[in-house]
Design a protein around this motif. Structure first.
Motif, mmCIF file in Angstrom:
data_model
loop_
_atom_site.group_PDB
_atom_site.id
_atom_site.type_symbol
_atom_site.label_atom_id
_atom_site.label_comp_id
_atom_site.label_asym_id
_atom_site.label_seq_id
_atom_site.Cartn_x
_atom_site.Cartn_y
_atom_site.Cartn_z
ATOM 1 N N ARG A 20 9.450 31.468 -90.629
ATOM 2 C CA ARG A 20 8.813 32.548 -89.455
ATOM 3 C C ARG A 20 7.263 32.399 -89.363
ATOM 4 N N PHE A 42 12.085 32.638 -85.624
ATOM 5 C CA PHE A 42 13.001 33.698 -85.795
ATOM 6 C C PHE A 42 14.496 33.442 -85.505
ATOM 7 N N ASP A 43 15.341 34.367 -86.103
ATOM 8 C CA ASP A 43 16.766 34.070 -85.778
ATOM 9 C C ASP A 43 16.783 34.257 -84.163
ATOM 10 N N GLU A 95 12.209 41.177 -87.893
ATOM 11 C CA GLU A 95 13.664 41.138 -87.203
ATOM 12 C C GLU A 95 14.077 42.544 -87.669
ATOM 13 N N GLY A 100 18.537 42.476 -89.999
ATOM 14 C CA GLY A 100 17.066 41.882 -90.177
ATOM 15 C C GLY A 100 16.698 42.713 -91.462
ATOM 16 N N THR A 104 11.761 40.578 -95.863
ATOM 17 C CA THR A 104 11.978 39.106 -96.046
ATOM 18 C C THR A 104 11.895 38.508 -94.746
ATOM 19 N N ASP A 105 12.434 38.912 -93.690
ATOM 20 C CA ASP A 105 12.560 38.544 -92.466
ATOM 21 C C ASP A 105 11.287 38.977 -91.428
#
Length: 144
Positions: A20, A42-43, A95, A100, A104-105
């Protein structure tokens, strides 16, 4: 990706996302500047929260208003973020859905708030004709 079992196989498209990241334009500006934040990897279809950071230790978040955006089908987004806090040193995008984890995200990018500036427009009562000189009784008009 191809999955096989005996003589039967199926091929399914699979995209592996990279790390990311966010980029800011501009990366330094005075308070009151609208910053363009572009996110990648990103997701897909994730809710992404963007916050100002006053200190990376902790972190301590700034008083800037948060922005929420939804990433597109490839995990990207572009949005504006208004920097109104002079203590902002970075922006963070993380996220919040689906599942999320803000630890970490996420992705960070540094930002530098430029000091405020002002310039003399006019001096009423000025005797010298130079904008950088005035008497204590003169009226000074500033911009900036």
């Amino acid at each position: 990706m191809k999955v096989s079992r005996g003589s039967v196989s199926i091929t399914v498209p699979l995209t592996v996302l990279g790390t990311r990241g966010i980029t800011l334009t501009p990366v330094d500006a005075p308070v009151g500047t609208s910053v363009t934040v572009v996110g990648t990897n990103f997701d897909p279809a994730a809710q992404v929260l963007i916050r100002g950071i006053a200190s990376l230790t902790g972190p301590v978040y700034s008083t800037d208003s948060d922005v929420t955006v939804t990433s597109n089908a490839t995990g990207g987004f572009s949005t504006s973020f208004l920097v109104n806090d002079a203590t902002t040193v970075a922006l963070r995008a993380f996220e919040t859905t689906p599942q999320g984890d803000p630890n970490t995200d996420r992705a960070d990018a540094t930002f530098t708030v430029q000091p405020a500036s002002a310039s003399v427009v006019s001096i009423v009562g000025q005797r010298t004709g130079v904008l950088t000189f005035a008497r204590s009784t003169d009226q000074v008009a500033l911009t900036g």
